[in-house]
Design an enzyme around this catalytic site. Sequence first.
Site, mmCIF file in Angstrom:
data_model
loop_
_atom_site.group_PDB
_atom_site.id
_atom_site.type_symbol
_atom_site.label_atom_id
_atom_site.label_comp_id
_atom_site.label_asym_id
_atom_site.label_seq_id
_atom_site.Cartn_x
_atom_site.Cartn_y
_atom_site.Cartn_z
ATOM 1 N N GLU A 71 -14.119 5.247 -0.282
ATOM 2 C CA GLU A 71 -14.964 4.282 0.423
ATOM 3 C C GLU A 71 -15.713 4.997 1.550
ATOM 4 O OE1 GLU A 71 -12.772 0.341 0.925
ATOM 5 O OE2 GLU A 71 -11.176 1.617 0.114
ATOM 6 N N GLU B 58 0.841 -1.191 0.000
ATOM 7 C CA GLU B 58 0.000 0.000 0.000
ATOM 8 C C GLU B 58 0.874 1.239 0.000
ATOM 9 O OE1 GLU B 58 -2.845 0.311 3.201
ATOM 10 O OE2 GLU B 58 -3.235 -1.852 3.197
ATOM 11 N N LYS C 79 -15.820 4.140 5.615
ATOM 12 C CA LYS C 79 -14.666 4.354 6.481
ATOM 13 C C LYS C 79 -14.893 5.622 7.306
ATOM 14 C CE LYS C 79 -11.099 1.814 4.080
ATOM 15 N NZ LYS C 79 -9.706 1.830 3.580
#
Length: 342
Positions: free
Chosen positions: A316, A264, A319
């Site tokens: 998203e 990531e 979250k």
Amino acid sequence: MAFACLVVVLATILAIHNYQIIGTANAAVGIGVNYGMVGDNLPPSKEVINMYKQYNIPNMRLFDPNPNALSAVKGTQISLSLGVRNEDVPSIASSQAGADAWFTTNVQPYVGAVNIAYITLGNEIVPSEFAGSILGAMQNLQNTLTTHQLTNIKLTTVISMATLASSYPPSTGAFTPAAAAVMKGILGFLSQNQSPLMLNVYPYFAYASDPTDIRLDYAQFTAPGPVVHDGNLSYQNLFDAMVDAVFWAMESLGFNNVGLVVSESGWPSAGNGNMTTPALASVYNKNYLQHITSGVGTPKRPGGILGGYIFAMFNEDQKPAGVEQNWGLFTPDMKPVYPVFG
């Protein structure tokens, strides 16, 4: 992502050591994108897979074996990193039967139709209550893969910078005692099986925590020249300094032949004022992509980075509010937040 964990890594090592990076026979190389699903308004998996193909994104990382995503990626050329949920690691470690059962449910239906390059045993669970199970889970699942003649699938785990007790300068890189207690065995497995370690790397968090002392251009790969010098090595970007601290930490446990895949990295496009804009996110991710695909590696380990993934495909909405909702390259209606691919 372990957001609270950023250790500011600014510099580096005293000498380049002789080493041999262990390769991965079928490993995904180059750039990929994390396909996160913590949203209630995301497009169907088939449409997402079509986006990967449309934008020529060759590699995908799934955080768990989502059946819809796995079915949608069947028959494509996309190379997949498949995650094991943190809470499932102990059951895989508990017995060979547990590993076989996980494989039967989550891998066997897709063998031959999905190009699985990696299976990651947990995401940022070192250190945690599950950390002690990682090595056993790796060993049991490796037995399962061997039985099914699938040893080209590489097993690994994903760690964050929070595993380091020291990172400045990178030559002092060392794991925390709790992390070191499990990492030595994990690294031994990776070395023996020619698998890389996966690492989440976020220069954004270091910059956002100390914008006075950390230059934006150093965090974004845009500094015109070296910013940090240590011994005979020079650093022009913070990303390399962070990664090299982990290479040093691995060496401190006796392993100088395990490569890294960046599982990531990214930059949020909103949520923290003028530190998080689409323009800054675009600059970071374009430069990160170029850095990964160049294969140059880091000052300490030229060629030592074996691939990387951008976090993440979509914004998203489930979250926590703020930056965590704004890491996506695309909005849920599949429009680019800013240009990176194509």
